[in-house]
Each structure stands twice: as structure tokens, then as C-alpha cells.
Design a protein around this motif. Sequence first.
Motif, short mmCIF file in Angstrom:
data_model
loop_
_atom_site.label_atom_id
_atom_site.label_comp_id
_atom_site.label_asym_id
_atom_site.label_seq_id
_atom_site.Cartn_x
_atom_site.Cartn_y
_atom_site.Cartn_z
N CYS A 95 0.83 -1.20 0.00
CA CYS A 95 0.00 0.00 0.00
C CYS A 95 0.87 1.26 0.00
O CYS A 95 0.62 2.20 -0.77
N ARG A 99 1.04 4.17 -2.79
CA ARG A 99 0.80 5.58 -2.42
C ARG A 99 1.94 6.46 -2.93
O ARG A 99 1.71 7.51 -3.52
N ILE A 105 -5.15 6.34 -2.04
CA ILE A 105 -5.58 5.26 -1.15
C ILE A 105 -6.96 5.61 -0.63
O ILE A 105 -7.13 6.57 0.12
N ALA A 121 -7.38 1.22 -3.65
CA ALA A 121 -6.68 2.34 -4.27
C ALA A 121 -7.33 2.73 -5.58
O ALA A 121 -7.94 1.89 -6.26
#
Length: 155
Positions: A95, A99, A105, A121
Motif C-alpha cells: 500500500c 501511495r 488510497i 486504491a
Amino acid sequence: MSDLYRPKGLSSAVCYLDPKAAFRWLEQAFGFEPLLVILDENDNLAHSEMKYGDSVVMIGNEWSADHKSPKSVDGKNTQTVHVQLARGEDIDAHCEHARKAGAEIMQEPSTQFYGDRTYRARDSEGHIWTFGVTIEEVGPEAWDKATGLKTKTRL
């Protein structure tokens, strides 16, 4: 050559206004692996495929009135793509990597009642991607008890 011919299964095809940029970004942000790129006589992307584990996602352009990027239709999605990471993979790091590559996100990593840890996402053109990793095998009986839901095989 055998990677180009898949066994019985499902694949998704995702349309972009700029499919070349999307192809590169999906590799960088989500770790999808390039499998196949077909360019036309003007070096425009005619078709492409990427793999993740045993799955394939096709990345293409808007090729008809019914095949649009969410960016062309006020950000609306008619489907989302779920990507399952291998057990033991660090979904929080995945994640954070996404990002840093520019993914929005929408849902931070969190553990779900069914034993997966997931995050959601949105890419630069508005496609929604959900990523999950199994951290505990819970089973339908336990998740039904915890949620009040009823899990069945058929309706």
C-alpha cells in the motif's frame, strides 16, 4: 511463449485514455509484470497484457463508445479489480509503495472479518483496485457468527 496462452479462467480488460502511461505505472505502483505489448504502425498501443501471479489484466485504450476510462465518465466504475497477494506478503508495504507511486488510497489497510487484510486504491484515471492478503483462515461459520451474515453456496 506458453505464458501467452492461458488455461481456463478469468481476466480483466481495463481501458485508459493513456494506456502506455497506465501500463508503465501499473508495473511501478502495483508490481504487475509486463507480459505482452502490441503496437500499431504509429506506435500506439493496440493491445497489452500484464500478469500478477497466475492472473492477467489487459491494458488498452478507449476503443468504442462502450469501452471507456472512468476519467471519461465522471470517475464512475462499473467494476473493480481485486488482486490477491501471496500469503506472507506485506500488504501495508504494498500500500505504501502504491501511495508513493501516486495511487489515491481510498481505504487504508485493515483486517476484514473473513481473515484477509485489504486496502483499496484509485489510479490516475479513476480505476479502483482492491488488494488483499490472507492473514488468518477464519471460515464461514466464524464470520457468520461475528457478523450476523449467512454464508451459503447457492441462492
